[in-house]
Design an enzyme around this catalytic site. Structure first.
Site, PDB file in Angstrom:
ATOM      1  CG  HIS A  58      -0.218   0.502   2.458  1.00 38.06           C
ATOM      2  ND1 HIS A  58       0.429  -0.691   2.702  1.00 38.06           N
ATOM      3  CD2 HIS A  58      -0.611   1.079   3.264  1.00 38.06           C
ATOM      4  CE1 HIS A  58       0.627  -0.368   4.236  1.00 38.06           C
ATOM      5  NE2 HIS A  58      -0.013   0.855   4.925  1.00 38.06           N
ATOM      6  CG  HIS A  60       0.562   4.018   5.182  1.00 41.30           C
ATOM      7  ND1 HIS A  60      -0.862   3.905   5.452  1.00 41.30           N
ATOM      8  CD2 HIS A  60      -0.782   5.652   4.242  1.00 41.30           C
ATOM      9  CE1 HIS A  60      -2.045   4.704   5.458  1.00 41.30           C
ATOM     10  NE2 HIS A  60      -2.118   5.025   4.533  1.00 41.30           N
ATOM     11  CG  ASP A  62       5.031   3.524   7.866  1.00 38.63           C
ATOM     12  OD1 ASP A  62       4.116   3.655   6.951  1.00 38.63           O
ATOM     13  OD2 ASP A  62       4.857   2.451   8.594  1.00 38.63           O
ATOM     14  CG  HIS A  63       4.397   0.202   4.322  1.00 41.53           C
ATOM     15  ND1 HIS A  63       4.048  -0.535   5.132  1.00 41.53           N
ATOM     16  CD2 HIS A  63       3.851   0.668   5.256  1.00 41.53           C
ATOM     17  CE1 HIS A  63       3.658  -1.286   6.127  1.00 41.53           C
ATOM     18  NE2 HIS A  63       3.755  -0.620   6.282  1.00 41.53           N
ATOM     19  CG  HIS A 116      -4.162   0.552   6.684  1.00 44.07           C
ATOM     20  ND1 HIS A 116      -3.837   0.734   7.977  1.00 44.07           N
ATOM     21  CD2 HIS A 116      -2.703   0.861   5.615  1.00 44.07           C
ATOM     22  CE1 HIS A 116      -2.830   1.421   8.246  1.00 44.07           C
ATOM     23  NE2 HIS A 116      -2.082   1.575   6.761  1.00 44.07           N
ATOM     24  CG  ASP A 133       1.035  -0.849   7.969  1.00 39.75           C
ATOM     25  OD1 ASP A 133       1.411  -1.843   8.215  1.00 39.75           O
ATOM     26  OD2 ASP A 133       0.674   0.361   7.630  1.00 39.75           O
ATOM     27  CG  HIS A 171       4.194  -1.137  11.396  1.00 39.02           C
ATOM     28  ND1 HIS A 171       5.300  -0.580  11.864  1.00 39.02           N
ATOM     29  CD2 HIS A 171       2.958  -1.060  10.570  1.00 39.02           C
ATOM     30  CE1 HIS A 171       5.004   0.894  10.688  1.00 39.02           C
ATOM     31  NE2 HIS A 171       3.059  -0.024  10.022  1.00 39.02           N
TER      32      HIS A 171
HETATM   33 ZN   LIG Z   1      -0.089   2.262   6.222  1.00 38.68          ZN
END
Ligand SMILES: [Zn+2]
Length: 260
Positions: A58, A60, A62-63, A116, A133, A171
């Site tokens: 996805h 985001h 941090d990914h 998400h 996530d 995570h």
């Molecule tokens: Zn995320």
């Protein structure tokens, strides 16, 4: 289907970038959700590894934040969700598609898991699930772009995978999730036992992951929204009747959002 080996690369505070090796060539690797490039580049150099592919779940940061730099450095092929805006060019995948990694001798099926984010996808294959996530161990992602109904549907499709499926999520949230799970379902001894195990692993600086689908079905309140005791607990918290599994799931998700 050959053997898949998965190792964690830690990034930021609690992210995992999963490093995949297949049966065909021990030096060819793929990574899932590289939020940062540096830790991946260090792992490649340390193991004399060649990055062949990047799998993204996805959009985001941090990914996906390290993807562009990794492509520039290695020329790796990138797979990602068809329905999300990505910072790099990706082979666009949606539910039913496959990500083929011929250099590694691996292939993953794609499942749509909106909730998400709107276009979130998960990769499944070789008795492993990479779910970003969406599903966490003993928890699930926040509903940033999707509805409770969508997320429950997504979690249902993941719960339908074989119980032995190893769960590699994005995570290390397991311990905090288990504290919440114990609050929602205080009489569940599987949660207590798993919390002990998770504490020992974290005390040794080891990941609690992978989990597996069988364990998640026993401890994860978000996969247990249809059980009477979860509904009763959610109704007590809401102070009203929750007539549908979606209403129960939505209440448990709201409860977790403010749980400390
Ligand atoms: Zn995320």
């Amino acid at each position: 289907m050959g053997t898949l080996d998965v190792r964690p690369i830690t990034a930021f505070k609690d992210n995992y970038i999963w490093l995949l090796t297949g049966p065909d060539d021990p030096c060819a690797v793929a990574v899932v959700d590289p939020g940062a490039a540096d830790p991946v580049l260090r792992a490649l150099a340390a193991g004399k590894l060649r990055l062949d592919a990047i799998l993204l779940t996805h959009h985001h940061a941090d990914h996906v934040g390290g993807a562009a730099e990794l492509v520039a450095a290695t020329g790796a092929a990138v797979f990602g969700p068809a329905r999300e805006h990505m910072p790099v060019e990706v082979r666009r995948l949606a539910g039913g598609d496959h990500a083929r990694l011929p250099e590694l001798g691996l292939e993953f099926g794609v499942i749509d898991v909106p909730g998400h984010t709107a276009g979130h996808i998960a990769y499944v294959g070789h008795d492993a699930l990479f779910c970003g996530d969406t599903l966490f161990s003993a928890g699930c992602g926040r509903l940033f772009e999707g509805t409770a109904e969508q997320m429950l549907g997504s979690l249902d499709s993941l719960a339908a995978l074989p119980e032995s499926t190893r769960v590699f999520c994005g995570h290390e949230y397991t311990q905090a999730n288990l504290r919440f799970a114990m609050t929602v379902e205080s009489g569940n001894s599987d949660i207590v036992n798993y919390a002990r195990q998770a504490e020992a692993l974290r005390a040794a600086s080891l990941p609690t992951l992978p989990s597996n689908i069988g364990l998640e079905k026993r401890v994860n309140p978000f996969l247990r929204s249809r059980l009477d005791n979860i509904r009763s607990s959610a109704e007590r918290h809401a102070g009203e009747a929750l007539p549908t599994p979606v209403a129960v799931f939505a209440e448990v998700r709201r409860w977790k959002d403010t749980f400390r």
